[in-house]
Design an enzyme around this catalytic site. Structure first.
Site, PDB file in Angstrom:
ATOM      1  N   HIS A   1       0.829  -1.208   0.000  1.00 59.05           N
ATOM      2  CA  HIS A   1       0.000   0.000   0.000  1.00 59.05           C
ATOM      3  C   HIS A   1       0.859   1.251   0.000  1.00 59.05           C
ATOM      4  O   HIS A   1       0.592   2.211  -0.735  1.00 59.05           O
ATOM      5  CB  HIS A   1      -0.924   0.002   1.219  1.00 59.05           C
ATOM      6  CG  HIS A   1      -1.933   1.110   1.207  1.00 59.05           C
ATOM      7  ND1 HIS A   1      -1.779   2.275   1.921  1.00 59.05           N
ATOM      8  CD2 HIS A   1      -3.108   1.234   0.534  1.00 59.05           C
ATOM      9  CE1 HIS A   1      -2.816   3.060   1.702  1.00 59.05           C
ATOM     10  NE2 HIS A   1      -3.636   2.462   0.863  1.00 59.05           N
TER      11      HIS A   1
ATOM     12  N   HIS B   1      -4.304   7.146  -5.614  1.00 63.81           N
ATOM     13  CA  HIS B   1      -5.340   7.982  -5.011  1.00 63.81           C
ATOM     14  C   HIS B   1      -5.726   9.136  -5.934  1.00 63.81           C
ATOM     15  O   HIS B   1      -4.998   9.501  -6.846  1.00 63.81           O
ATOM     16  CB  HIS B   1      -4.874   8.534  -3.664  1.00 63.81           C
ATOM     17  CG  HIS B   1      -4.753   7.468  -2.614  1.00 63.81           C
ATOM     18  ND1 HIS B   1      -3.553   6.952  -2.216  1.00 63.81           N
ATOM     19  CD2 HIS B   1      -5.704   6.814  -1.899  1.00 63.81           C
ATOM     20  CE1 HIS B   1      -3.758   6.026  -1.292  1.00 63.81           C
ATOM     21  NE2 HIS B   1      -5.061   5.923  -1.087  1.00 63.81           N
TER      22      HIS B   1
ATOM     23  N   HIS C   1      -7.650  -1.051  -4.657  1.00 65.24           N
ATOM     24  CA  HIS C   1      -7.931  -1.534  -3.308  1.00 65.24           C
ATOM     25  C   HIS C   1      -8.756  -2.822  -3.331  1.00 65.24           C
ATOM     26  O   HIS C   1      -8.611  -3.664  -2.435  1.00 65.24           O
ATOM     27  CB  HIS C   1      -8.641  -0.441  -2.499  1.00 65.24           C
ATOM     28  CG  HIS C   1      -7.726   0.652  -2.048  1.00 65.24           C
ATOM     29  ND1 HIS C   1      -7.551   1.809  -2.765  1.00 65.24           N
ATOM     30  CD2 HIS C   1      -6.908   0.745  -0.962  1.00 65.24           C
ATOM     31  CE1 HIS C   1      -6.680   2.582  -2.137  1.00 65.24           C
ATOM     32  NE2 HIS C   1      -6.274   1.970  -1.046  1.00 65.24           N
TER      33      HIS C   1
ATOM     34  N   HIS D   1     -13.592   7.851   3.174  1.00 64.40           N
ATOM     35  CA  HIS D   1     -12.302   7.146   3.140  1.00 64.40           C
ATOM     36  C   HIS D   1     -11.207   7.930   3.854  1.00 64.40           C
ATOM     37  O   HIS D   1     -10.642   7.475   4.847  1.00 64.40           O
ATOM     38  CB  HIS D   1     -11.875   6.854   1.703  1.00 64.40           C
ATOM     39  CG  HIS D   1     -10.468   6.361   1.598  1.00 64.40           C
ATOM     40  ND1 HIS D   1      -9.419   7.182   1.214  1.00 64.40           N
ATOM     41  CD2 HIS D   1      -9.920   5.156   1.870  1.00 64.40           C
ATOM     42  CE1 HIS D   1      -8.296   6.479   1.237  1.00 64.40           C
ATOM     43  NE2 HIS D   1      -8.563   5.243   1.633  1.00 64.40           N
TER      44      HIS D   1
ATOM     45  N   HIS E   1      -9.659   7.508   7.858  1.00 62.01           N
ATOM     46  CA  HIS E   1      -8.231   7.270   8.094  1.00 62.01           C
ATOM     47  C   HIS E   1      -7.728   8.233   9.167  1.00 62.01           C
ATOM     48  O   HIS E   1      -7.043   7.828  10.116  1.00 62.01           O
ATOM     49  CB  HIS E   1      -7.441   7.464   6.798  1.00 62.01           C
ATOM     50  CG  HIS E   1      -7.273   6.214   5.993  1.00 62.01           C
ATOM     51  ND1 HIS E   1      -6.380   5.228   6.317  1.00 62.01           N
ATOM     52  CD2 HIS E   1      -7.888   5.785   4.857  1.00 62.01           C
ATOM     53  CE1 HIS E   1      -6.447   4.248   5.429  1.00 62.01           C
ATOM     54  NE2 HIS E   1      -7.362   4.569   4.525  1.00 62.01           N
TER      55      HIS E   1
ATOM     56  N   PHE F   1      -0.993   7.470   4.450  1.00 62.14           N
ATOM     57  CA  PHE F   1      -1.024   6.323   3.549  1.00 62.14           C
ATOM     58  C   PHE F   1       0.235   5.471   3.629  1.00 62.14           C
ATOM     59  O   PHE F   1       0.210   4.291   3.293  1.00 62.14           O
ATOM     60  CB  PHE F   1      -1.245   6.797   2.116  1.00 62.14           C
ATOM     61  CG  PHE F   1      -2.597   7.424   1.901  1.00 62.14           C
ATOM     62  CD1 PHE F   1      -3.712   6.929   2.558  1.00 62.14           C
ATOM     63  CD2 PHE F   1      -2.760   8.503   1.045  1.00 62.14           C
ATOM     64  CE1 PHE F   1      -4.963   7.492   2.368  1.00 62.14           C
ATOM     65  CE2 PHE F   1      -4.005   9.069   0.853  1.00 62.14           C
ATOM     66  CZ  PHE F   1      -5.108   8.577   1.511  1.00 62.14           C
TER      67      PHE F   1
ATOM     68  N   HIS G   1     -11.445  -0.880   4.343  1.00 62.98           N
ATOM     69  CA  HIS G   1     -11.464  -0.920   2.880  1.00 62.98           C
ATOM     70  C   HIS G   1     -12.416  -1.975   2.338  1.00 62.98           C
ATOM     71  O   HIS G   1     -12.877  -1.856   1.194  1.00 62.98           O
ATOM     72  CB  HIS G   1     -10.044  -1.111   2.344  1.00 62.98           C
ATOM     73  CG  HIS G   1      -9.322   0.190   2.215  1.00 62.98           C
ATOM     74  ND1 HIS G   1      -9.441   0.999   1.106  1.00 62.98           N
ATOM     75  CD2 HIS G   1      -8.513   0.845   3.081  1.00 62.98           C
ATOM     76  CE1 HIS G   1      -8.725   2.090   1.283  1.00 62.98           C
ATOM     77  NE2 HIS G   1      -8.155   2.035   2.476  1.00 62.98           N
TER      78      HIS G   1
END
Length: 566
Positions: A155, A177, A186, A307, A311, A328, A341
């Site tokens: 990732h 992204h 994902h 999303h 996070h 990330f 996810h």
């Protein structure tokens, strides 16, 4: 008199225009923003841009597709914030000798489908399997590509520029992204993670549960992740957000301090806005990213929130950048990443099931042929195309049906009358100096935006979505950014997230520290304007409210366009 150095880029652009056929679609690669940046200076970056434009022109002439692909044998150190709590090596191990196989492992048609279930409805047997699988992954040698450590690095690599585009654009980094790559990457990342887990526990029918933060019962961190002796526990989480604290799907990196019932109302309105009002594939999935394009063309609705916001909400407040989940490059180190996810993948399924012509980019070869690389349960490196990801049934899994209370949770306006709203807006605008672009978002800003069309027919509205476009959003790539967008609202009495004047939020998490990020943000507003009874208006007042990164963001322009729904 114009200097020779300034004439060079102008001459180069003229050559491109003369060389390229008249029927070439320049919108794919030659935007106003690219043109402006190109003319700004003729340094090394400008030369790279010129080379890319020339190469794109040649690709257009030869009718070659522009699918994104990478050379997985070339992986580079990533750019991280200077105070990051980890190093810059995100590269997974490479097989020796270097080789890979193409994905062909669709589930047999006669095999039972794996069913992904919500955490608030699963039994202890399934939890025990998940805990055992994560524990076994963590126990694998660190250099095993199936290990929890190496899986988390995948990732990081794809989200922070460790991989670059294929020839002839090796100078362009890949970030999945803020583009149409977000959902398919994902999905397949989770697919292989799930297969590895199932193989380790000896249950090929194992399915990763999902964290149903969109349902009222799931609006808190699942209790299973808070047990100190569990493999699902992770110390780097915000201690103020432990159960029974209600999640904030539009989190601002600061506590909201509203009642649980009010927070639930905000969350349901957020889900309605991001799922129902995002009526086109670009609004929901993000903008196209093709070979030769710079990363981050435009974020999709659900990727921005919940999303990105979730996070941040989970990430530890005591670390420099809310690591682990809040950035990330470390997010996948937290086991909660995967159920988070799993629910986002479910959103892709749910969105297409909402109907009214909703479909993804499955008619675009540049999307379908774009590729990623993952390791399977036997530690084989596998090349996957996006076309392999589209159908979850072919991949062998489905989602258990869960109540969706957000589906008909339409935000309402708190304004008593249109006349009162217009009077307040006129008062605010008359007291302000005119705002010019580009503008620095160092405080609340209100601008007037002209509508190209008004009083559209029912058929026109069914065919095209009226979209508010905020383009040329620029900020340092090491910054976390969040600003809210309001339409026909009042600066001294701004609407809450469950009110119709609040139309969305742009959210970006930390990436690297090397340079600027330039992107765009699009919000569907057709139903918003109907609810506000302003369909006849020539102009809208758009208000931007900085929440995180105040003064760090520059806005290039705000306009309205129309996107086809089919």
């Amino acid at each position: 008199m114009t200097s020779p150095s300034k004439l060079i880029p102008l001459l180069c652009v003229l050559i491109i225009l003369l060389w390229t056929p008249l029927n070439t679609n320049f919108s794919n690669f030659f935007t106003i923003e690219t043109f402006s940046n190109f003319l700004a200076s003729f340094n090394k970056k400008s030369k790279n841009q010129l080379n890319n434009l020339l190469l794109l022109s040649e690709l257009s002439r030869t009718s070659q597709h522009r699918a994104i692909s990478i050379n997985a044998s070339k992986c580079f150190p990533v750019d991280l914030p200077q105070d990051a709590i980890t190093n810059t090596n995100c590269c997974p191990p490479l097989p020796s000798p270097y080789k890979f196989k193409d994905f062909k492992d669709y589930a047999p048609s006669n095999s039972p489908l794996r069913v992904r279930k919500p955490f608030h409805l699963i039994d202890e047997e399934l939890i025990a399997k998940f805990e055992k699988g994560i524990a076994l992954m963590k126990a694998l040698p660190k250099d095993d590509p199936r290990s929890f450590y190496q899986q988390s690095k995948i990732h990081c690599a794809y989200c922070n520029g460790a991989y670059h585009q294929q020839y002839p654009f090796e100078n362009l980094k890949i970030d999945i992204h803020r583009s149409w790559l977000f959902f398919p990457f994902h999905r397949m990342y989770l697919y292989f993670f799930e297969r590895i887990l199932g193989n380790l526990i000896g249950d090929l029918n194992f399915a990763i549960p999902f964290w149903s933060w969109d349902s009222i019962e799931g609006m808190q961190i699942p209790k299973h992740f808070t047990r100190l002796n569990s493999s699902l526990y992770h110390k780097l989480r915000d201690k103020n957000h432990m159960p029974p604290h209600v999640v904030d799907l539009n989190y601002k990196l600061k506590e909201n301090y509203v009642s649980p019932n009010k927070q639930i109302s905000f969350n349901l309105a957020t889900m309605y806005r991001q799922m129902v009002l995002a009526s086109t594939k670009e609004l929901f999935m993000g903008s196209p990213l093709r070979l030769g394009d710079e990363s981050h063309p435009g974020i999709g609705s659900v990727e921005s929130a919940p999303h990105n916001t979730m996070h941040s909400w989970v990430g530890a407040s005591e670390t420099p950048n809310r690591e682990d989940m809040g950035t990330f490059y470390t997010a996948a180190r937290d086991p909660l990443f995967y159920p988070h996810h799993s629910n986002l993948d479910r959103m892709w399924v749910m969105w297409k099931n909402l109907g009214e012509g909703r479909k993804d980019y499955s008619d675009d070869l540049d999307w379908l042929e774009s590729t990623f690389f993952f390791y399977d349960e036997n530690a084989n490196l596998v090349r996957v195309k996006i076309r392999d990801s589209i159908d979850t049934i072919k991949l062998g899994y489905v989602y258990e049906d869960v109540n969706m209370p957000w589906l008909n949770f339409k935000p309402t306006s708190k304004r008593k009358s249109k006349e009162l709203r217009e009077a307040k807006i006129a008062k605010i605008l008359s007291s302000r100096e005119k705002i010019f672009f580009p503008l620095v978002l160092d405080s609340i800003k209100s601008v007037i935006v002209k509508r190209p069309k008004k009083l559209r027919s029912k058929v026109e509205k069914e065919q095209e979505e009226e979209v508010l476009v905020i383009e040329g959003i620029e900020f340092g790539s090491d910054k976390s950014i969040k600003f809210d967008v309001h339409v026909d609202d009042v600066e001294d009495d701004l609407s809450d997230p469950d009110q119709v004047e609040f139309v969305g939020s742009f959210v970006s998490l930390h990436h690297g520290h090397n340079g600027k990020t330039s992107t765009s943000f699009k919000v569907g507003i057709s139903k918003v304007l109907e609810n506000l009874n302003v369909d006849v208006d020539d102009y809208l007042v758009v208000t931007l409210v900085p929440n995180v990164g105040e003064g760090e963001v520059t806005i290039g322009n705000i306009m309205i366009e129309f996107l086809p729904k089919y």
